[in-house]
Design a protein around this motif. Structure first.
Motif, PDB file in Angstrom:
ATOM      1  N   GLN A  55       0.822  -1.207   0.000  1.00 26.55           N
ATOM      2  CA  GLN A  55       0.000   0.000   0.000  1.00 26.55           C
ATOM      3  C   GLN A  55       0.861   1.264   0.000  1.00 26.55           C
ATOM      4  O   GLN A  55       0.451   2.291  -0.515  1.00 26.55           O
ATOM      5  N   ASN A  56       2.055   1.186   0.594  1.00 22.19           N
ATOM      6  CA  ASN A  56       2.901   2.371   0.680  1.00 22.19           C
ATOM      7  C   ASN A  56       3.380   2.840  -0.688  1.00 22.19           C
ATOM      8  O   ASN A  56       3.426   4.045  -0.954  1.00 22.19           O
ATOM      9  N   GLU A  57       3.744   1.916  -1.546  1.00 20.72           N
ATOM     10  CA  GLU A  57       4.188   2.297  -2.887  1.00 20.72           C
ATOM     11  C   GLU A  57       3.035   2.873  -3.703  1.00 20.72           C
ATOM     12  O   GLU A  57       3.215   3.829  -4.457  1.00 20.72           O
ATOM     13  N   GLY A  58       1.856   2.314  -3.549  1.00 16.96           N
ATOM     14  CA  GLY A  58       0.688   2.843  -4.246  1.00 16.96           C
ATOM     15  C   GLY A  58       0.336   4.244  -3.778  1.00 16.96           C
ATOM     16  O   GLY A  58       0.010   5.122  -4.579  1.00 16.96           O
ATOM     17  N   ALA A  59       0.395   4.458  -2.471  1.00 18.84           N
ATOM     18  CA  ALA A  59       0.091   5.787  -1.927  1.00 18.84           C
ATOM     19  C   ALA A  59       1.142   6.794  -2.370  1.00 18.84           C
ATOM     20  O   ALA A  59       0.816   7.944  -2.683  1.00 18.84           O
TER      21      ALA A  59
END
Length: 62
Positions: A36-40
């Motif tokens: 989720q961190n890379e997407g955010a």
């Protein structure tokens, strides 16, 4: 033509700010990959680019 570019610039700034502020909930809702961190981070970068382009349009056509 100036009015169209002003409205387009304002909409781009608005979309950019929304993408920066709500990056994590948008990523959770629409994308189903593990990190989720890379997407955010990608959403925040895209939002920053949108806000920058919209701000430049408003600067030159205001």
């Amino acid at each position: 033509m100036d009015l169209v570019l002003k409205v387009l610039g304002a909409v781009l700034v608005l979309v950019g700010i929304i993408l920066i502020y709500d990056a994590r909930p948008i990523t959770k809702k629409y994308f189903g990959f593990g990190d989720q961190n890379e997407g955010a981070l990608g959403m925040k970068m895209l939002g920053f680019i949108f806000a920058l382009i919209g701000g430049i349009l408003l600067l030159f056509y205001l």
